[in-house]
Design an enzyme around this catalytic site. Structure first.
Site, mmCIF file in Angstrom:
data_model
loop_
_atom_site.group_PDB
_atom_site.id
_atom_site.type_symbol
_atom_site.label_atom_id
_atom_site.label_comp_id
_atom_site.label_asym_id
_atom_site.label_seq_id
_atom_site.Cartn_x
_atom_site.Cartn_y
_atom_site.Cartn_z
ATOM 1 N N LYS A 29 0.899 -1.172 0.000
ATOM 2 C CA LYS A 29 0.000 0.000 0.000
ATOM 3 C C LYS A 29 0.926 1.208 0.000
ATOM 4 C CE LYS A 29 -1.815 3.044 2.101
ATOM 5 N NZ LYS A 29 -1.556 4.460 1.766
ATOM 6 N N GLU A 48 9.628 1.345 10.825
ATOM 7 C CA GLU A 48 10.692 2.321 10.521
ATOM 8 C C GLU A 48 10.031 3.688 10.603
ATOM 9 O OE1 GLU A 48 13.774 1.712 10.106
ATOM 10 O OE2 GLU A 48 13.952 -0.344 9.379
ATOM 11 N N CYS A 70 13.994 10.609 6.889
ATOM 12 C CA CYS A 70 13.795 10.161 8.276
ATOM 13 C C CYS A 70 15.036 10.361 9.133
ATOM 14 C CB CYS A 70 13.386 8.701 8.297
ATOM 15 S SG CYS A 70 14.542 7.638 7.415
ATOM 16 N N GLU A 105 9.591 16.288 14.782
ATOM 17 C CA GLU A 105 10.120 16.069 13.438
ATOM 18 C C GLU A 105 9.420 17.038 12.481
ATOM 19 O OE1 GLU A 105 9.019 12.400 11.474
ATOM 20 O OE2 GLU A 105 11.051 12.145 10.730
HETATM 21 P P1 NAD Z 1 2.608 8.692 7.412
HETATM 22 O O1 NAD Z 1 2.794 7.946 8.668
HETATM 23 O O2 NAD Z 1 1.634 9.810 7.389
HETATM 24 O O3 NAD Z 1 2.169 7.711 6.241
HETATM 25 C C1 NAD Z 1 2.894 6.551 5.940
HETATM 26 C C2 NAD Z 1 1.950 5.528 5.353
HETATM 27 O O4 NAD Z 1 0.977 5.195 6.348
HETATM 28 C C3 NAD Z 1 1.174 6.023 4.130
HETATM 29 O O5 NAD Z 1 1.084 4.975 3.193
HETATM 30 C C4 NAD Z 1 -0.192 6.344 4.706
HETATM 31 O O6 NAD Z 1 -1.248 6.221 3.773
HETATM 32 C C5 NAD Z 1 -0.328 5.297 5.799
HETATM 33 N N1 NAD Z 1 -1.255 5.682 6.860
HETATM 34 C C6 NAD Z 1 -1.558 6.941 7.291
HETATM 35 N N2 NAD Z 1 -2.505 6.886 8.252
HETATM 36 C C7 NAD Z 1 -2.797 5.571 8.451
HETATM 37 C C8 NAD Z 1 -3.712 4.886 9.296
HETATM 38 N N3 NAD Z 1 -4.525 5.535 10.137
HETATM 39 N N4 NAD Z 1 -3.746 3.527 9.225
HETATM 40 C C9 NAD Z 1 -2.952 2.859 8.357
HETATM 41 N N5 NAD Z 1 -2.098 3.462 7.517
HETATM 42 C C10 NAD Z 1 -2.006 4.806 7.565
HETATM 43 O O7 NAD Z 1 4.066 9.164 6.962
HETATM 44 P P2 NAD Z 1 4.471 10.004 5.688
HETATM 45 O O8 NAD Z 1 4.036 11.421 5.905
HETATM 46 O O9 NAD Z 1 4.058 9.306 4.445
HETATM 47 O O10 NAD Z 1 6.068 9.892 5.741
HETATM 48 C C11 NAD Z 1 6.835 10.668 6.566
HETATM 49 C C12 NAD Z 1 7.235 9.918 7.815
HETATM 50 O O11 NAD Z 1 7.902 8.698 7.464
HETATM 51 C C13 NAD Z 1 8.239 10.679 8.657
HETATM 52 O O12 NAD Z 1 7.878 10.583 10.015
HETATM 53 C C14 NAD Z 1 9.550 9.931 8.400
HETATM 54 O O13 NAD Z 1 10.500 10.062 9.430
HETATM 55 C C15 NAD Z 1 9.075 8.541 8.243
HETATM 56 N N6 NAD Z 1 10.074 7.729 7.522
HETATM 57 C C16 NAD Z 1 10.832 6.838 8.244
HETATM 58 C C17 NAD Z 1 11.828 6.092 7.605
HETATM 59 C C18 NAD Z 1 12.697 5.122 8.372
HETATM 60 O O14 NAD Z 1 13.375 4.325 7.735
HETATM 61 N N7 NAD Z 1 12.723 5.149 9.692
HETATM 62 C C19 NAD Z 1 12.027 6.244 6.230
HETATM 63 C C20 NAD Z 1 11.235 7.151 5.532
HETATM 64 C C21 NAD Z 1 10.253 7.884 6.198
#
Ligand code: NAD
Length: 496
Positions: free
Chosen positions: A189, A265, A300, A399
């Site tokens: 997804k 992650e 991240c 963040e």
């Molecule tokens: P997000 O958590 O908003 O979304 C990530 C994914 O989760 C998306 O596919 C989204 O549709 C899904 N999602 C959102 N709400 C959900 C819910 N209620 N239930 C199930 N799925 C849901 O994050 P983002 O804005 O897409 O990405 C940024 C974040 O990702 C930052 O916090 C960043 O640090 C983190 N990140 C971490 C790593 C790592 O390796 N640690 C790598 C890249 C990004």
């Protein structure tokens, strides 16, 4: 890869989009027929409308993934055959690297040079795991003479992944590659902001020979499609990359459903500690800017808290401001652009709000601080540096996920270590010092999944990536990631 602007625009103008879900080897509309609109942050224009999946679509994908897993056409295929198919997929991605890169630039605004670099990294990742699978042996335990105790690794079954938009394919491939290599079926997804590259890769996977049902992509929103995957009773494992807030939801989903394995992650607020005895202050300043402003700071493990020893603060900040200048945003389709747009309007407003918060908390902007290139219709923010930040300010604790660097000063290694560890996160830490004793002491005491010394880069598939504390748990990359997609079985045979 050498890029030429005319060629980039020619390929961009000839793009067609795969905008349906990919389930059981076919592109299909969502069962509800719903779609969502996909706008490009490069210029605000509509790119295409994408199938909006929900519970029923996820159910179909899981059914297909389970069925092929049980048949064994992938899960029990000889590893050296699976390897060849994955190599072929990597080759096909290489042939289509510019197209895949362009889809990511359009979707989330990263410069085309960085986008094609990300696809190249996906290809290396796939090749790395494909190469590994016929070279890893199981174990026989040292038991009594009449016993054969085999300890084997088996694929988990159906693996789901929910991924973010900042590296659309790369974050997915850190999961896809080890999961497919070890024989699992996979359902991705992707983030709603950036589904196009994964949808295009689906048909390349079929062309490479991945059996129908083994690789599925279900675009849609988090609270519907993402939650449905997290709550599904027949998904064995869910690999999540995204915010800490949503990561915590996946732990609940697992507890409320089938106790599926979860790896997370999540976010970071990583300290970059500059000691006065850094071997090369100039290099440290350049890498502080490069590490922070790459991908518009939407990374991240970005070094977003810059800890500078007081005696070199002014000298360091002067250099840093100079090195931030080449990061001024420009047209993402120009091959020499270093910083492109933010992912969308929401993220832009969020980052601009943090900039206002920083000012009201008393931190001082020494460069940037505003939205730029507004006439483009897209969303761009200038590289921004705050100095005089205290570690208890909101801009130092939360963040921001944008091109905003917070400079905090310290005196001596104890204070540096206290500030570095005073965070809910623990993804990355960087130390610049020539003193091996000091480096080693601090590296051991920092609570983060990675510590980088006198360099900002850990770009190699052979090393693990992942966090301590609320940055999550589990590891992507390296052989350690393969353990996340397999389970251990003991077969105890008693001989006469
Ligand atoms: P997000 O958590 O908003 O979304 C990530 C994914 O989760 C998306 O596919 C989204 O549709 C899904 N999602 C959102 N709400 C959900 C819910 N209620 N239930 C199930 N799925 C849901 O994050 P983002 O804005 O897409 O990405 C940024 C974040 O990702 C930052 O916090 C960043 O640090 C983190 N990140 C971490 C790593 C790592 O390796 N640690 C790598 C890249 C990004």
């Amino acid at each position: 890869m050498t890029l030429n602007y005319e060629e980039v625009i020619k390929v961009k103008n000839s793009l067609s989009f795969k905008n349906q879900a990919f389930i059981n080897g076919k592109y299909v509309n969502s069962i509800s027929g719903k779609v969502f609109e996909n706008y490009s942050p490069v210029d605000g224009a509509l790119v295409t409308s994408v199938a909006e999946c929900d519970i029923e679509d996820i159910n179909n994908a899981v059914k297909a993934a389970r069925s092929v897993f049980e048949k064994g056409s992938w899960s029990r295929m000889a590893p050296n055959k699976r390897k060849k198919i994955l190599f072929k997929l990597a080759d096909l991605m290489k042939k289509n690297i510019l197209e895949l890169g362009l889809l990511e630039t359009l979707d989330m605004g990263k410069p085309i040079s960085a986008a094609t670099g990300d696809i190249a990294a996906c290809i290396s990742c796939l090749n790395w795991y494909a190469e590994a699978i016929d070279k890893i042996y199981d174990d026989v335990a040292p038991t009594r003479d009449n016993i054969i105790a085999m300890i084997t690794k088996e694929p988990l079954g159906v693996v789901g992944a929910v991924t973010p938009w900042n590296y659309p394919l790369l974050m997915a491939f850190w999961k896809i590659a080890p999961a497919l290599a070890t024989g699992n079926s996979f359902i991705l997804k992707p983030a709603e902001q950036s589904p196009l590259s994964a949808l295009r890769v689906s048909e390349l996977a079929m062309e490479a020979g991945v059996p129908e049902g083994v690789f599925n992509v279900v675009p849609g929103f988090g609270p519907t499609a993402g939650k449905a995957l997290g709550m599904h009773m027949d998904v064995d494992k869910l690999g999540f990359t995204g915010s800490t807030e949503v990561g915590k939801l996946f732990l609940k989903y697992s507890g409320d459903s089938n106790m599926k394995r979860v790896s997370l992650e999540c976010g970071g607020k990583s300290p970059n500690i500059i000691f006065a005895d850094a071997p090369d202050l100039d290099l440290a300043a350049k890498q502080a800017a490069d590490g922070m402003f790459f991908n518009s700071g939407q990374v991240c493990d970005a070094p977003s808290r810059l800890l500078i020893e007081k005696s070199v603060k002014n000298e360091f900040l002067e250099k840093l401001v100079e090195y931030s200048k080449p990061w001024m945003p420009n047209d993402p389709f120009q091959p020499d652009t270093s910083m492109g747009s933010m992912v969308d309007e929401n993220q832009t407003s969020r980052v601009l709000d943090y900039i206002e918060t920083g000012k009201s908390e008393g931190a001082k902007i020494i460069t940037g601080g505003e939205q730029v290139r507004k006439k483009s219709g897209g969303y761009y923010i200038a590289p921004t540096i705050f100095e005089g930040v205290k570690n208890n300010m909101k801009i130092a604790k939360e963040e921001i996920f944008g091109p905003v660097l917070c400079a905090i000063d310290f005196e001596g290694e104890d204070e540096a270590l206290d500030i570095a560890n005073d965070t809910d996160y623990g993804l990355n830490a960087i130390i610049w010092s020539n003193d091996l004793n000091k480096v080693h002491k601090i590296a051991k005491r920092i609570r983060s999944g990675k510590v980088l010394v006198n360099s900002m880069s850990d770009g190699d598939m052979s090393v693990p990536h992942g966090g301590y504390k609320q940055s999550g748990f589990g590891r992507d990359k390296s052989l350690e990631a393969m353990g996340q997609y397999t389970q251990t079985k003991l077969t105890w045979i008693e001989l006469k």
